[in-house]
Design a protein around this motif. Structure first.
Motif, short mmCIF file in Angstrom:
data_model
loop_
_atom_site.label_atom_id
_atom_site.label_comp_id
_atom_site.label_asym_id
_atom_site.label_seq_id
_atom_site.Cartn_x
_atom_site.Cartn_y
_atom_site.Cartn_z
N GLN A 57 0.74 -1.10 -0.12
CA GLN A 57 0.05 -0.16 -0.05
C GLN A 57 0.91 1.38 -0.10
N VAL A 58 2.22 1.16 0.16
CA VAL A 58 3.03 2.43 0.05
C VAL A 58 3.64 2.60 -1.34
N THR A 59 3.39 3.84 -1.82
CA THR A 59 3.93 4.27 -3.19
C THR A 59 5.53 4.26 -3.13
N THR A 60 6.18 4.15 -4.27
CA THR A 60 7.64 4.10 -4.36
C THR A 60 7.95 5.35 -3.91
N LEU A 61 9.00 5.69 -2.76
CA LEU A 61 9.40 6.80 -2.48
C LEU A 61 11.00 7.03 -2.46
N SER A 62 11.42 8.28 -2.92
CA SER A 62 12.91 8.51 -2.86
C SER A 62 13.17 8.53 -1.39
N PRO A 63 14.80 8.25 -1.04
CA PRO A 63 15.30 8.36 0.34
C PRO A 63 14.65 9.46 1.18
N ASN A 64 14.81 10.86 0.49
CA ASN A 64 14.39 11.91 1.15
C ASN A 64 13.05 11.99 1.43
N GLU A 65 12.21 11.39 0.56
CA GLU A 65 10.78 11.37 0.75
C GLU A 65 10.38 10.29 1.87
N ALA A 66 10.98 9.39 1.77
CA ALA A 66 10.88 8.28 2.83
C ALA A 66 11.35 8.79 4.23
N ALA A 67 12.49 9.47 4.23
CA ALA A 67 12.99 10.08 5.55
C ALA A 67 11.88 11.09 6.15
N ALA A 68 11.12 11.95 5.38
CA ALA A 68 10.22 12.85 5.84
C ALA A 68 9.06 12.18 6.15
N LYS A 69 8.53 11.05 5.56
CA LYS A 69 7.40 10.55 5.89
C LYS A 69 7.78 9.70 7.27
#
Length: 862
Positions: A57-69
């Protein structure tokens, strides 16, 4: 124990600072778990958590986007999955079996603080259980946490357990003390907030979401050592040293020593199996370098139980490392350029070698070459030796040029080839190379056996002569002596075989000379030998003075060399000139002598070394560097002509742009010939019209030094070198000795200590050290001037030079030569025996001794 420079000493931190560190570590640990949950998932294929990648259910995230999330989920106390058993957790942890409970963390929804709920605590506890099944490792921060926790509770079991687990495992050390990348998004956020997310603004998180990551793996690799298995981060050298300092300064040594020693012994066993089984290697060379750097950085390896058990075990394991690992290790140690840390490692190795040599009972069936700890430590010291060279001041390898490459080539040292460096490239090492000498070992080495191992083709026979940096020059000189004698005996056997087959030849190199025409006679005979049969130069030298009855057993040769050198190097002879300031001898660029004459002088110098004779020559060090294949350069001018060196150095260091006006120097240099006429030489074409400027001053100095030390005397030195190599070319001279050691070998020691001579002297014919005449003799000799002491040496040994290693290496024998009489003392210079009648009074002894050393000359019947 202040071993290395430190900043931010944790021992000096306040309790608030330690609390902040713990908050930061706890927050980071949970945020990383959210991060990996978003990017990797929990590993459970039936997961239904919408914030977990395993649920789909998680869309593909860049490392920075994943860190923010991840930061956002942390602040919201979102659901955190339990990692699946088959999924290796990537969250940084302290040690296996650590079930500590996470305390409340100030956090909010960008507004108000919140605390962890029971669900989060339960999840954390389950994660700790999973971590217990994983491989432990350490970082600087995690070690500080454990130390602080143990200090607070006054219970050090957790620290002891952690050190034991980490330092007994290769895998744990591979993961430990990896460098943290400060550009990590999560680290950047925590740096801003000091671990307190209540101060975090929404704009900071949104900025992360909008950033394009330049390196997709940067965030991942920044968070834990095992997050990028194929791209290991480098060692956190500074953090490692601070960590060891914290262990030593904040804790009593008895708390950690036993655990560390036992762990290292276990680790050594695993390392040895890993390094020996090369076909089934589990770890890369970089991993092994990382582990070895960590363990050999331990400051107390040379103390207590470490020195007796752990350090020897580690050395025995390390001896199996391949050349690539040796090179990487040398580069790692040299990169720190910290002389105190490298010196400490060398000191620890020297202590280990010395301890083993002193405590081990060696006998004919068990020599020092078979003591595996000593040999293993020596092999490791070679890596330290090259690290020391790399960390020093290196000159260009272009200077390594043999005058005649057909005469001799460097033996291939695998480590030197791997590093692309030669020891002679080092102008100034980080640590003086004399610090690598181990005198107890040098005294314990049976050089005849060691030389036999050196010549043996078997790789299983260890020879310290292959590691010459650890041996004193006196011990290496004995190794060279054996090599020369073996060649002499070989030539003697060959002559005997020739005589049996009907072609007799002289088994010796025999020179018959007149004392008043010694140079002419010697050079003529040597020229005939070098032209007709140069191999005869390898024979033992025997000299005969016409009209004298001395039989050459070594003493006649000593006087022959002394007389030849005195005449040849006399400035009136014209082949060499004296440098006025340094009083050293140098080739005369304007000499009228032929190249053949300089070749013969080189032969004489080579024969002196080959026949173990010390010469009274005074060359600058640059000559010995050139003899070993290194061209002269600017730094060599320092002892060749100190005034010129200082002038050129002043020119190089002049900071202002008006250098051209101040120095008024062009690329044309001037000098005087032997007749006092002023001569000129252009360093470049039309040099008189090219001024020295700030832009070309280095080129000027380089060309000037090259002209003075190389080009202006190229013909003379090349001929001299050819003659020298005709005698020494096949010997291991260049392999055993550095240039300054070759100078010692040729000229002898400058340590003119007659106390050493007295201690080393033996007695015969009824004399002992307590006999009255012997006691009077030494009282008289100690009161002599240095000039008279040299005359006594000349009289008793045939040479006024101090042998390499000092007068303690000169085995003088004082023998009784009858009762009191009017006869003068006599000597057998071939055997260093002084024959002394038993004079009744001290005054008579002094009178006869002074007459003997001042007026006796030549070899006749007395």
């Amino acid at each position: 124990m202040d071993l290395c420079d430190r900043s931010g000493d944790p021992a000096a931190s306040s309790s608030d600072a330690r609390e902040d560190e713990m908050k930061r570590a706890t927050a980071k640990s949970l945020i990383e778990r959210y991060f990996y949950q978003l990017t990797d998932g929990c590993g459970n294929p039936t997961c239904d958590n919408k914030h977990c990648a395993s649920s789909g259910q998680v869309t593909t995230l860049s490392p920075n986007e994943a860190a923010a999330k991840a930061i956002q989920l942390f602040s919201e106390e979102a659901r955190l999955c339990d990692p699946h058993r088959n999924k290796m957790p990537r969250t940084n942890f302290l040690s296996a079996g650590d079930n500590s409970v996470i305390s409340s963390i100030p956090c909010n929804d960008m507004a108000a603080p919140i605390s962890l709920n029971d669900s989060a605590r339960s999840s954390q506890t389950k994660q700790d259980i999973t971590m217990a099944e994983a491989i432990p490792y350490l970082t600087e921060d995690s070690l500080y946490e454990i130390i602080s926790e143990c200090e607070s509770s006054e219970n050090y079991s957790k620290l002891i357990r952690t050190l034991g687990e980490v330092f007994s495992s290769i895998e744990s050390l591979v993961r430990s003390f990896r460098q943290r990348v400060l550009s990590s998004p999560i680290d950047a956020i925590l740096d801003k907030t000091a671990g307190d997310l209540t101060t975090l603004k929404k704009e900071d998180v949104r900025s992360l979401e909008g950033e394009k990551d330049k390196d997709e793996d940067s965030c991942v690799s920044a968070m834990s050592p095992d997050s990028a298995e194929n791209q290991r981060l480098p060692l956190d050298y500074a953090g490692l040293r601070r960590s060891y300092s914290a262990l030593l300064e904040r804790l009593p040594s008895n708390i950690t020593e036993s655990a560390m020693v036992n762990a290292l012994v276990t680790l050594a066993g695993y390392l040895q199996m890993e390094l020996q089984n090369r076909n089934t290697k589990l770890y890369s060379n970089d991993d092994i370098v990382h582990v070895l750097t960590i363990i050999y950085e331990i400051p107390v390896l040379g103390n207590g139980d470490f020195l007796e058990t752990a350090f020897p075990a580690l050395c025995r394991a390390t001896k199996w490392i391949n050349v690539e690992v040796q090179a990487k290790l040398a580069q790692m140690w040299s990169s720190s350029r910290n002389s105190s840390c490298l010196s400490l490692l060398l000191e620890n190795l020297q202590q280990l070698v010395t301890l083993r040599v002193i405590l081990t009972q060696f006998h004919p069936d068990f020599c020092v070459q078979e003591e595996n700890v000593v040999t293993a430590a020596t092999k490791l010291m070679k890596v330290v030796y090259y690290a020391n060279i790399l960390a020093g001041v290196l000159e260009s390898p272009i200077l390594r040029q043999k005058p005649d490459k057909n005469l001799w080539t460097d033996p291939e040292d695998e480590l030197a080839l791997e590093l692309g460096v030669h020891p002679l490239d080092c102008r100034k090492p980080l640590i003086p190379l004399t610090e690598f000498y181990n005198e107890p070992l040098s005294d314990a080495v049976e050089v005849d056996k060691d030389f036999s191992n050196y010549k043996s083709p078997s790789p299983n026979k260890f020879s310290f002569l292959l590691y010459p940096f650890i041996l004193t020059p006196a011990t290496k000189a004995l190794g060279l002596y054996y090599d020369n004698r073996i060649r002499m005996f070989s030539e003697r056997r060959f002559s005997f075989l020739q005589s049996v087959s009907g072609n007799p030849s002289n088994p010796y190199l025999k020179l018959c000379v007149r004392r008043d025409h010694i140079v002419d006679d010697a050079l003529v005979e040597l020229e005939m030998v070098s032209m007709v049969n140069p191999i005869d130069l390898k024979k033992q030298l025997v000299v005969e003075f016409q009209g004298e009855q001395g039989i050459d057993e070594g003493g006649v040769s000593k006087e022959f060399f002394q007389l030849v050198i005195e005449e040849i190097f006399n400035p009136d002879y014209g082949m060499f000139v004296t440098q006025p300031e340094s009083q050293t001898m140098w080739f005369n660029p304007m000499s009228f002598e032929t190249e053949a004459q300089f070749t013969l002088i080189g032969i004489v110098l080579g024969l002196a070394i080959y026949n173990n004779v010390i010469l009274a020559v005074n060359f600058p060090l640059v000559l010995y560097r050139k003899l070993m294949g290194i061209l002269g350069s600017f730094e060599d001018l320092q002892d060749w002509n100190p005034t010129l060196y200082n002038s050129l150095k002043q020119l190089l260091e002049y900071p202002d742009p008006d250098l051209e006006e101040v120095f008024m120097q062009t690329f044309r240099v001037s000098y005087q010939d032997v007749f006092g006429n002023l001569m000129h030489h252009d360093l470049v074409e039309c040099g008189d019209s090219v001024s020295v400027t700030p832009e070309n001053k280095y080129e000027f100095v380089k060309l000037y030094a090259d002209y003075l030390l190389n080009k202006s005397v190229d013909k003379q030195f090349t001929a001299f070198y050819k003659g020298f190599q005709m005698v020494t070319g096949e010997s291991p001279l260049e392999q055993f000795f550095r240039p300054e050691e070759v100078e010692l070998l040729i000229c002898g020691s400058k340590n003119f200590n007659f106390d050493e001579l007295e201690d080393a002297t033996e007695y015969d014919g009824g004399y002992t050290r307590f006999t009255m005449i012997v006691r009077n003799f030494w009282q008289i000799v100690h009161a002599f001037s240095n000039e008279d002491k040299r005359k006594l040496l000349q009289f008793a040994t045939g040479s006024d030079r101090v042998p390499i290693g000092g007068l303690s290496k000169l085995k003088l024998v004082i023998a009784r030569n009858g009762p009191d009489s009017d006869r003068l003392p006599t000597a057998h210079t071939c055997f260093n025996v002084l024959l002394l009648p038993e004079y009744l009074t001290k005054q008579k002894l002094k009178d006869r001794l002074l007459k003997a050393i001042n007026y006796s000359k030549g070899f006749g019947m007395l």
